[in-house]
Motif scaffolding. Structure first.
Motif, PDB file in Angstrom:
ATOM      1  N   ALA A   1       0.824  -1.209   0.000  1.00 54.07           N
ATOM      2  CA  ALA A   1       0.000   0.000   0.000  1.00 54.07           C
ATOM      3  C   ALA A   1       0.860   1.262   0.000  1.00 54.07           C
ATOM      4  CB  ALA A   1      -0.939  -0.008   1.198  1.00 54.07           C
ATOM      5  N   ILE A   2       1.954   1.234   0.741  1.00 60.79           N
ATOM      6  CA  ILE A   2       2.851   2.395   0.807  1.00 60.79           C
ATOM      7  C   ILE A   2       3.501   2.631  -0.557  1.00 60.79           C
ATOM      8  CG2 ILE A   2       4.996   3.264   1.837  1.00 60.79           C
ATOM      9  CD1 ILE A   2       4.210   1.607   4.358  1.00 60.79           C
ATOM     10  N   ILE A   3       3.979   1.571  -1.184  1.00 57.13           N
ATOM     11  CA  ILE A   3       4.615   1.691  -2.499  1.00 57.13           C
ATOM     12  C   ILE A   3       3.591   2.088  -3.559  1.00 57.13           C
ATOM     13  CG2 ILE A   3       5.868   0.436  -4.305  1.00 57.13           C
ATOM     14  CD1 ILE A   3       7.148  -1.192  -1.995  1.00 57.13           C
ATOM     15  N   THR A   4       2.397   1.515  -3.488  1.00 57.44           N
ATOM     16  CA  THR A   4       1.344   1.843  -4.448  1.00 57.44           C
ATOM     17  C   THR A   4       1.007   3.322  -4.413  1.00 57.44           C
ATOM     18  OG1 THR A   4       0.393  -0.376  -4.307  1.00 57.44           O
ATOM     19  CG2 THR A   4      -1.039   1.356  -5.146  1.00 57.44           C
ATOM     20  N   LYS A   5       0.846   3.855  -3.218  1.00 54.26           N
ATOM     21  CA  LYS A   5       0.495   5.275  -3.077  1.00 54.26           C
ATOM     22  C   LYS A   5       1.554   6.163  -3.713  1.00 54.26           C
ATOM     23  CE  LYS A   5      -0.948   8.650   0.360  1.00 54.26           C
ATOM     24  NZ  LYS A   5      -1.243   8.890   1.769  1.00 54.26           N
ATOM     25  N   GLN A   6       2.826   5.878  -3.467  1.00 52.42           N
ATOM     26  CA  GLN A   6       3.905   6.690  -4.026  1.00 52.42           C
ATOM     27  C   GLN A   6       4.032   6.481  -5.534  1.00 52.42           C
ATOM     28  OE1 GLN A   6       5.700   8.992  -2.112  1.00 52.42           O
ATOM     29  NE2 GLN A   6       6.255   9.691  -4.156  1.00 52.42           N
ATOM     30  N   ALA A   7       3.913   5.245  -5.987  1.00 52.79           N
ATOM     31  CA  ALA A   7       4.071   4.948  -7.417  1.00 52.79           C
ATOM     32  C   ALA A   7       2.950   5.558  -8.255  1.00 52.79           C
ATOM     33  CB  ALA A   7       4.133   3.443  -7.642  1.00 52.79           C
ATOM     34  N   THR A   8       1.727   5.595  -7.746  1.00 52.93           N
ATOM     35  CA  THR A   8       0.644   6.218  -8.516  1.00 52.93           C
ATOM     36  C   THR A   8       0.959   7.690  -8.767  1.00 52.93           C
ATOM     37  OG1 THR A   8      -0.678   6.650  -6.526  1.00 52.93           O
ATOM     38  CG2 THR A   8      -1.171   4.641  -7.734  1.00 52.93           C
ATOM     39  N   PHE A   9       1.549   8.349  -7.796  1.00 49.82           N
ATOM     40  CA  PHE A   9       1.927   9.746  -7.966  1.00 49.82           C
ATOM     41  C   PHE A   9       3.118   9.883  -8.912  1.00 49.82           C
ATOM     42  CE2 PHE A   9       4.552  13.376  -6.766  1.00 49.82           C
ATOM     43  CZ  PHE A   9       3.643  14.411  -6.928  1.00 49.82           C
ATOM     44  N   ASP A  10       4.189   9.142  -8.646  1.00 47.47           N
ATOM     45  CA  ASP A  10       5.418   9.277  -9.430  1.00 47.47           C
ATOM     46  C   ASP A  10       5.236   8.903 -10.898  1.00 47.47           C
ATOM     47  OD1 ASP A  10       6.781  10.034  -7.122  1.00 47.47           O
ATOM     48  OD2 ASP A  10       7.615   8.041  -6.772  1.00 47.47           O
ATOM     49  N   LEU A  11       4.451   7.873 -11.158  1.00 45.84           N
ATOM     50  CA  LEU A  11       4.285   7.379 -12.522  1.00 45.84           C
ATOM     51  C   LEU A  11       3.046   7.937 -13.219  1.00 45.84           C
ATOM     52  CD1 LEU A  11       5.257   3.632 -11.919  1.00 45.84           C
ATOM     53  CD2 LEU A  11       6.741   5.541 -12.572  1.00 45.84           C
ATOM     54  N   SER A  12       2.275   8.769 -12.513  1.00 42.65           N
ATOM     55  CA  SER A  12       1.018   9.324 -13.055  1.00 42.65           C
ATOM     56  C   SER A  12       0.162   8.206 -13.625  1.00 42.65           C
ATOM     57  CB  SER A  12       1.300  10.370 -14.138  1.00 42.65           C
ATOM     58  OG  SER A  12       2.056  11.433 -13.599  1.00 42.65           O
ATOM     59  N   CYS A  13      -0.087   7.199 -12.790  1.00 39.23           N
ATOM     60  CA  CYS A  13      -0.753   5.983 -13.238  1.00 39.23           C
ATOM     61  C   CYS A  13      -1.675   5.486 -12.112  1.00 39.23           C
ATOM     62  CB  CYS A  13       0.322   4.942 -13.549  1.00 39.23           C
ATOM     63  SG  CYS A  13      -0.237   3.537 -14.504  1.00 39.23           S
ATOM     64  N   SER A  14      -2.846   4.999 -12.466  1.00 38.97           N
ATOM     65  CA  SER A  14      -3.761   4.502 -11.440  1.00 38.97           C
ATOM     66  C   SER A  14      -3.245   3.190 -10.845  1.00 38.97           C
ATOM     67  CB  SER A  14      -5.154   4.286 -12.021  1.00 38.97           C
ATOM     68  OG  SER A  14      -5.161   3.193 -12.911  1.00 38.97           O
ATOM     69  N   ALA A  15      -3.630   2.937  -9.618  1.00 33.40           N
ATOM     70  CA  ALA A  15      -3.195   1.731  -8.909  1.00 33.40           C
ATOM     71  C   ALA A  15      -3.579   0.468  -9.666  1.00 33.40           C
ATOM     72  CB  ALA A  15      -3.781   1.712  -7.498  1.00 33.40           C
ATOM     73  N   GLU A  16      -4.715   0.481 -10.337  1.00 31.25           N
ATOM     74  CA  GLU A  16      -5.184  -0.692 -11.073  1.00 31.25           C
ATOM     75  C   GLU A  16      -4.276  -1.048 -12.247  1.00 31.25           C
ATOM     76  OE1 GLU A  16      -7.263   2.049 -10.516  1.00 31.25           O
ATOM     77  OE2 GLU A  16      -8.100   1.145  -8.707  1.00 31.25           O
ATOM     78  N   GLN A  17      -3.531  -0.070 -12.757  1.00 31.03           N
ATOM     79  CA  GLN A  17      -2.665  -0.290 -13.912  1.00 31.03           C
ATOM     80  C   GLN A  17      -1.230  -0.646 -13.523  1.00 31.03           C
ATOM     81  OE1 GLN A  17      -3.846   3.609 -15.649  1.00 31.03           O
ATOM     82  NE2 GLN A  17      -4.073   2.423 -17.536  1.00 31.03           N
ATOM     83  N   LEU A  18      -0.924  -0.627 -12.247  1.00 31.83           N
ATOM     84  CA  LEU A  18       0.446  -0.889 -11.798  1.00 31.83           C
ATOM     85  C   LEU A  18       0.701  -2.370 -11.560  1.00 31.83           C
ATOM     86  CD1 LEU A  18       0.899   2.027  -9.237  1.00 31.83           C
ATOM     87  CD2 LEU A  18       1.876   1.862 -11.534  1.00 31.83           C
ATOM     88  N   LYS A  19       1.907  -2.796 -11.882  1.00 33.69           N
ATOM     89  CA  LYS A  19       2.385  -4.149 -11.582  1.00 33.69           C
ATOM     90  C   LYS A  19       3.614  -3.986 -10.699  1.00 33.69           C
ATOM     91  CE  LYS A  19       0.904  -6.029 -15.995  1.00 33.69           C
ATOM     92  NZ  LYS A  19       1.331  -6.606 -17.268  1.00 33.69           N
ATOM     93  N   PHE A  20       3.749  -4.863  -9.717  1.00 30.86           N
ATOM     94  CA  PHE A  20       4.850  -4.769  -8.772  1.00 30.86           C
ATOM     95  C   PHE A  20       5.707  -6.018  -8.810  1.00 30.86           C
ATOM     96  CE2 PHE A  20       1.458  -2.066  -7.272  1.00 30.86           C
ATOM     97  CZ  PHE A  20       2.125  -0.886  -7.020  1.00 30.86           C
ATOM     98  N   SER A  21       6.977  -5.843  -8.496  1.00 28.68           N
ATOM     99  CA  SER A  21       7.890  -6.985  -8.408  1.00 28.68           C
ATOM    100  C   SER A  21       8.895  -6.736  -7.290  1.00 28.68           C
ATOM    101  CB  SER A  21       8.615  -7.193  -9.737  1.00 28.68           C
ATOM    102  OG  SER A  21       9.302  -6.023 -10.116  1.00 28.68           O
ATOM    103  N   ILE A  22       9.409  -7.829  -6.746  1.00 28.86           N
ATOM    104  CA  ILE A  22      10.451  -7.747  -5.737  1.00 28.86           C
ATOM    105  C   ILE A  22      11.779  -7.867  -6.473  1.00 28.86           C
ATOM    106  CG2 ILE A  22      11.453  -8.855  -3.718  1.00 28.86           C
ATOM    107  CD1 ILE A  22       8.611  -9.907  -3.078  1.00 28.86           C
ATOM    108  N   LEU A  23      12.612  -6.841  -6.355  1.00 26.87           N
ATOM    109  CA  LEU A  23      13.890  -6.834  -7.064  1.00 26.87           C
ATOM    110  C   LEU A  23      15.006  -7.438  -6.227  1.00 26.87           C
ATOM    111  CD1 LEU A  23      13.615  -3.294  -8.674  1.00 26.87           C
ATOM    112  CD2 LEU A  23      13.012  -5.509  -9.681  1.00 26.87           C
TER     113      LEU A  23
END
Length: 59
Positions: free
Chosen positions: A3-25
């Motif tokens: 949830a913390i990463i999603t909130k920041q990534a939606t802002f940084d990438l100008s992308c809705s949470a539903e469109q984001l994919k996450f991975s552990i690097l």
């Protein structure tokens, strides 16, 4: 954590949470990708709570 990463990534990438994919690097680095952009994040967890800090510039 997600949830913390999603909130920041939606802002940084100008992308809705539903469109984001996450991975552990690695143990403390997470990737976010969506809307033709991607970025990596680390979690910074000092006393009082965690925040996602972008580890790369959004591409």
């Amino acid at each position: 954590m997600k949830a913390i990463i999603t909130k920041q990534a939606t802002f940084d990438l100008s992308c809705s949470a539903e469109q984001l994919k996450f991975s552990i690097l690695n143990a403390d680095t997470f990737g976010a990708e969506g809307c033709g952009k991607k970025a990596s994040y680390i979690l910074d967890c000092p006393v009082g709570g965690c925040k996602a800090v972008q580890n790369t510039q959004a591409q």
